[in-house]
Motif scaffolding. Structure first.
Motif, PDB file in Angstrom:
ATOM      1  N   ASN A  74       0.856  -1.184   0.000  1.00 19.59           N
ATOM      2  CA  ASN A  74       0.000   0.000   0.000  1.00 19.59           C
ATOM      3  C   ASN A  74       0.888   1.229   0.000  1.00 19.59           C
ATOM      4  O   ASN A  74       2.014   1.197   0.494  1.00 19.59           O
ATOM      5  N   ARG A  75       0.392   2.327  -0.551  1.00 25.29           N
ATOM      6  CA  ARG A  75       1.242   3.507  -0.626  1.00 25.29           C
ATOM      7  C   ARG A  75       0.425   4.768  -0.845  1.00 25.29           C
ATOM      8  O   ARG A  75      -0.703   4.720  -1.323  1.00 25.29           O
ATOM      9  N   ILE A  76       1.044   5.890  -0.495  1.00 24.26           N
ATOM     10  CA  ILE A  76       0.484   7.178  -0.858  1.00 24.26           C
ATOM     11  C   ILE A  76       1.044   7.527  -2.232  1.00 24.26           C
ATOM     12  O   ILE A  76       2.068   6.988  -2.652  1.00 24.26           O
ATOM     13  N   GLN A  77       0.357   8.439  -2.925  1.00 24.45           N
ATOM     14  CA  GLN A  77       0.820   8.893  -4.236  1.00 24.45           C
ATOM     15  C   GLN A  77       0.962  10.407  -4.187  1.00 24.45           C
ATOM     16  O   GLN A  77       0.028  11.111  -3.802  1.00 24.45           O
ATOM     17  N   LEU A  78       2.134  10.898  -4.562  1.00 23.76           N
ATOM     18  CA  LEU A  78       2.376  12.323  -4.669  1.00 23.76           C
ATOM     19  C   LEU A  78       2.565  12.660  -6.137  1.00 23.76           C
ATOM     20  O   LEU A  78       3.281  11.969  -6.861  1.00 23.76           O
ATOM     21  N   VAL A  79       1.907  13.721  -6.597  1.00 21.23           N
ATOM     22  CA  VAL A  79       1.897  14.091  -8.012  1.00 21.23           C
ATOM     23  C   VAL A  79       2.906  15.215  -8.258  1.00 21.23           C
ATOM     24  O   VAL A  79       2.975  16.180  -7.493  1.00 21.23           O
ATOM     25  N   PHE A  80       3.669  15.073  -9.346  1.00 21.24           N
ATOM     26  CA  PHE A  80       4.684  16.054  -9.726  1.00 21.24           C
ATOM     27  C   PHE A  80       4.522  16.410 -11.193  1.00 21.24           C
ATOM     28  O   PHE A  80       4.122  15.582 -12.003  1.00 21.24           O
ATOM     29  N   GLU A  81       4.879  17.656 -11.541  1.00 25.13           N
ATOM     30  CA  GLU A  81       4.809  18.103 -12.934  1.00 25.13           C
ATOM     31  C   GLU A  81       5.980  17.576 -13.756  1.00 25.13           C
ATOM     32  O   GLU A  81       5.843  17.369 -14.954  1.00 25.13           O
ATOM     33  N   ASP A  82       7.147  17.406 -13.122  1.00 27.62           N
ATOM     34  CA  ASP A  82       8.335  16.934 -13.821  1.00 27.62           C
ATOM     35  C   ASP A  82       8.937  15.790 -13.003  1.00 27.62           C
ATOM     36  O   ASP A  82       9.824  15.999 -12.170  1.00 27.62           O
ATOM     37  N   LEU A  83       8.444  14.588 -13.257  1.00 23.53           N
ATOM     38  CA  LEU A  83       8.847  13.421 -12.474  1.00 23.53           C
ATOM     39  C   LEU A  83      10.338  13.138 -12.601  1.00 23.53           C
ATOM     40  O   LEU A  83      11.013  12.866 -11.607  1.00 23.53           O
TER      41      LEU A  83
END
Length: 128
Positions: A74-83
């Motif tokens: 299980n995990r959290i997801q963090l969103v980025f514009e430039d992975l």
């Protein structure tokens, strides 16, 4: 029924202080409460991450004797514009990844591991 705009997610962790440092120093979380060595709470926007050590109430054995452990899928997801840039920054800081960037129909993702082995998915949505 009570509702809130904040989402809580609990991670079982091995070392509260190491987890607080990891999430605040590298991923932009701020400390809400630090009750080391048992527990800490950190936030990033509407996400509150509950960091539960072995001495926390969440770390107590279940009635059948099973003890909660860190490191599931299980995990959290963090969103980025430039992975790619974010991954380069975190690798330069010496952080550990489980895989390389994968691409799919929804975007790109990679799994970062916290000091206890829990996963944090870093994600960049596909261009629309």
């Amino acid at each position: 029924m009570a509702t809130t705009e904040q989402a809580n997610f609990r991670y079982m962790i091995s070392d509260v202080a190491a987890a607080v440092e990891f999430y605040t120093k590298h991923l932009g979380f701020t400390v809400d409460l630090d009750a080391s060595p048992a527990f800490a709470s950190v936030s990033r926007g509407p996400l509150r991450l509950l960091l539960a050590g072995a001495k926390s109430s969440a770390g107590r054995p279940m009635p059948d004797g099973v003890v909660p452990q860190p490191g599931g899928w299980n995990r959290i997801q963090l969103v980025f514009e430039d992975l790619a840039a974010e991954v380069d920054r975190l690798r330069a800081a010496g952080l550990t990844f489980r895989n390389d960037i994968l691409s799919g129909p929804g975007g790109q993702q990679i799994l970062l591991q916290d000091p206890s082995g829990n996963f944090v998915e870093l994600f960049q949505p596909a261009a629309r």
